[in-house]
Design a protein around this motif. Structure first.
Motif, PDB file in Angstrom:
ATOM      1  N   UNK A   1     -11.197  51.717  44.854  1.00 48.04           N
ATOM      2  CA  UNK A   1     -10.867  52.945  45.564  1.00 48.04           C
ATOM      3  C   UNK A   1     -10.086  52.636  46.845  1.00 48.04           C
ATOM      4  N   UNK A   2     -10.505  51.617  47.578  1.00 47.18           N
ATOM      5  CA  UNK A   2      -9.778  51.238  48.795  1.00 47.18           C
ATOM      6  C   UNK A   2      -8.349  50.822  48.485  1.00 47.18           C
ATOM      7  N   UNK A   3      -8.156  50.068  47.419  1.00 44.63           N
ATOM      8  CA  UNK A   3      -6.802  49.667  47.045  1.00 44.63           C
ATOM      9  C   UNK A   3      -5.972  50.891  46.701  1.00 44.63           C
ATOM     10  N   UNK A   4      -6.565  51.851  46.012  1.00 41.59           N
ATOM     11  CA  UNK A   4      -5.835  53.064  45.636  1.00 41.59           C
ATOM     12  C   UNK A   4      -5.471  53.885  46.866  1.00 41.59           C
ATOM     13  N   UNK A   5      -6.405  54.027  47.784  1.00 43.22           N
ATOM     14  CA  UNK A   5      -6.171  54.826  48.987  1.00 43.22           C
ATOM     15  C   UNK A   5      -5.076  54.212  49.850  1.00 43.22           C
TER      16      UNK A   5
ATOM     17  N   UNK B   1     -12.810  50.350  30.843  1.00 47.08           N
ATOM     18  CA  UNK B   1     -11.690  49.908  31.680  1.00 47.08           C
ATOM     19  C   UNK B   1     -11.213  50.913  32.720  1.00 47.08           C
ATOM     20  N   UNK B   2     -11.997  51.927  33.010  1.00 48.76           N
ATOM     21  CA  UNK B   2     -11.675  52.830  34.104  1.00 48.76           C
ATOM     22  C   UNK B   2     -12.534  52.477  35.303  1.00 48.76           C
ATOM     23  N   UNK B   3     -12.117  52.929  36.474  1.00 48.02           N
ATOM     24  CA  UNK B   3     -12.887  52.763  37.705  1.00 48.02           C
ATOM     25  C   UNK B   3     -12.904  54.117  38.402  1.00 48.02           C
ATOM     26  N   UNK B   4     -13.925  54.331  39.204  1.00 45.76           N
ATOM     27  CA  UNK B   4     -13.994  55.584  39.943  1.00 45.76           C
ATOM     28  C   UNK B   4     -14.910  55.401  41.140  1.00 45.76           C
ATOM     29  N   UNK B   5     -15.011  56.434  41.919  1.00 50.75           N
ATOM     30  CA  UNK B   5     -15.941  56.464  43.035  1.00 50.75           C
ATOM     31  C   UNK B   5     -16.881  57.638  42.810  1.00 50.75           C
ATOM     32  N   UNK B   6     -18.141  57.337  42.629  1.00 56.53           N
ATOM     33  CA  UNK B   6     -19.119  58.415  42.431  1.00 56.53           C
ATOM     34  C   UNK B   6     -19.171  59.298  43.682  1.00 56.53           C
ATOM     35  N   UNK B   7     -19.014  58.670  44.851  1.00 54.18           N
ATOM     36  CA  UNK B   7     -19.019  59.430  46.101  1.00 54.18           C
ATOM     37  C   UNK B   7     -17.832  60.398  46.141  1.00 54.18           C
TER      38      UNK B   7
ATOM     39  N   UNK C   1     -10.850  59.489  37.523  1.00 55.64           N
ATOM     40  CA  UNK C   1     -10.989  58.053  37.310  1.00 55.64           C
ATOM     41  C   UNK C   1      -9.599  57.437  37.302  1.00 55.64           C
ATOM     42  N   UNK C   2      -9.549  56.105  37.442  1.00 55.52           N
ATOM     43  CA  UNK C   2      -8.272  55.406  37.383  1.00 55.52           C
ATOM     44  C   UNK C   2      -8.440  54.154  36.542  1.00 55.52           C
ATOM     45  N   UNK C   3      -7.329  53.738  35.947  1.00 50.61           N
ATOM     46  CA  UNK C   3      -7.324  52.515  35.144  1.00 50.61           C
ATOM     47  C   UNK C   3      -6.343  51.539  35.769  1.00 50.61           C
ATOM     48  N   UNK C   4      -6.733  50.269  35.795  1.00 53.62           N
ATOM     49  CA  UNK C   4      -5.921  49.209  36.374  1.00 53.62           C
ATOM     50  C   UNK C   4      -5.472  48.253  35.288  1.00 53.62           C
ATOM     51  N   UNK C   5      -4.283  47.710  35.435  1.00 53.77           N
ATOM     52  CA  UNK C   5      -3.795  46.619  34.586  1.00 53.77           C
ATOM     53  C   UNK C   5      -2.736  45.869  35.377  1.00 53.77           C
TER      54      UNK C   5
ATOM     55  N   UNK D   1      -2.512  52.099  36.444  1.00 54.16           N
ATOM     56  CA  UNK D   1      -1.636  52.499  35.340  1.00 54.16           C
ATOM     57  C   UNK D   1      -1.905  53.925  34.882  1.00 54.16           C
ATOM     58  N   UNK D   2      -3.141  54.385  35.037  1.00 48.77           N
ATOM     59  CA  UNK D   2      -3.519  55.716  34.553  1.00 48.77           C
ATOM     60  C   UNK D   2      -4.472  56.393  35.537  1.00 48.77           C
ATOM     61  N   UNK D   3      -4.354  57.705  35.616  1.00 53.02           N
ATOM     62  CA  UNK D   3      -5.361  58.550  36.260  1.00 53.02           C
ATOM     63  C   UNK D   3      -5.908  59.458  35.166  1.00 53.02           C
ATOM     64  N   UNK D   4      -7.201  59.605  35.127  1.00 57.09           N
ATOM     65  CA  UNK D   4      -7.851  60.470  34.148  1.00 57.09           C
ATOM     66  C   UNK D   4      -8.544  61.589  34.915  1.00 57.09           C
ATOM     67  N   UNK D   5      -8.130  62.815  34.652  1.00 54.73           N
ATOM     68  CA  UNK D   5      -8.672  63.998  35.314  1.00 54.73           C
ATOM     69  C   UNK D   5      -9.532  64.747  34.299  1.00 54.73           C
ATOM     70  N   UNK D   6     -10.843  64.691  34.470  1.00 54.94           N
ATOM     71  CA  UNK D   6     -11.754  65.406  33.577  1.00 54.94           C
ATOM     72  C   UNK D   6     -11.994  66.790  34.152  1.00 54.94           C
ATOM     73  N   UNK D   7     -11.759  67.808  33.329  1.00 59.23           N
ATOM     74  CA  UNK D   7     -12.078  69.171  33.774  1.00 59.23           C
ATOM     75  C   UNK D   7     -12.389  70.050  32.582  1.00 59.23           C
ATOM     76  N   UNK D   8     -12.997  71.175  32.883  1.00 59.01           N
ATOM     77  CA  UNK D   8     -13.400  72.089  31.812  1.00 59.01           C
ATOM     78  C   UNK D   8     -12.155  72.641  31.129  1.00 59.01           C
ATOM     79  N   UNK D   9     -12.101  72.413  29.823  1.00 58.96           N
ATOM     80  CA  UNK D   9     -10.980  72.890  29.020  1.00 58.96           C
ATOM     81  C   UNK D   9     -10.913  74.418  29.107  1.00 58.96           C
ATOM     82  N   UNK D  10      -9.722  74.929  29.401  1.00 61.29           N
ATOM     83  CA  UNK D  10      -9.530  76.372  29.467  1.00 61.29           C
ATOM     84  C   UNK D  10      -9.850  76.986  30.819  1.00 61.29           C
TER      85      UNK D  10
END
Length: 179
Positions: free
Chosen positions: A7-11, A86-92, A103-107, A112-121
């Motif tokens: 998270x610190x590297x991303x920020x 292979x994802x990372x996140x901050x629970x806080x 969440x984010x994925x590193x390579x 390389x990726x951001x994953x945004x989970x949200x309620x469909x619709x």
């Protein structure tokens, strides 16, 4: 890499735009297929969003994926399994979000990726897709957005949160004018 370090590297990662890469849609498709293989029946939809989803638009080279789930509690249940995949996140950080999880994925040493989970619709689900679709069909809007992003990068290169906030204001205005 542990949660705090990632998270610190991303920020603190400097904001930089790259020319459109025609490989971005394929990178989305590969990750979508990997997620569907790993988590069958968990996602109601997986959509490519963000600037990498708009042909011709410069972007940070991070594939944004909008993952539709049936509830935020389902998103919460998926956080740990996604971190094992292979994802990372901050629970806080996620605890501070309303209506979504991130969440984010590193390579190769970079995100390389951001994953945004949200309620469909949900309203936010539709808002994100509406902005992507507007950029895809309205060349003038996409050109204005890219021009603004270049100005924001120059102004906020080392302040990712300010860059994101500036984009948010543009998106709100664009969606208001589209309706």
């Amino acid at each position: 890499m542990d949660e705090t370090e990632s998270l610190n590297r991303a920020i603190h990662e400097e904001v930089a735009l790259f020319p459109y890469d025609p490989a971005w849609p394929t990178l989305f498709e590969k990750e979508r297929d990997r997620l569907l293989d790993l988590f069958p029946d968990q996602f109601l939809a997986l959509e490519h969003i963000g600037s990498t989803a708009v042909p011709g638009l410069s972007a940070k080279p991070i594939i944004d994926i909008l993952a539709g789930v049936d509830s935020i509690s389902r998103a919460d249940e998926l956080l740990e399994p996604l971190c094992r995949a292979q994802y990372a996140t901050s629970m806080e950080y996620n605890a501070s979000l309303v209506g979504r999880r991130w969440l984010m994925r590193w390579a190769e040493g970079r995100r390389t990726h951001h994953l945004h989970l949200m309620v469909h619709g949900s309203e936010e689900w539709h808002r994100r897709l509406a902005f992507r679709n507007s950029l895809r069909v309205d060349t003038e809007l996409a050109q204005r957005y890219e021009k603004k992003k270049r100005l924001w990068v120059a102004e906020f290169a080392s302040d990712r949160e300010a860059y994101t906030a500036a984009k948010g204001d543009f998106i709100k205005e664009a969606l208001k004018n589209a309706s």
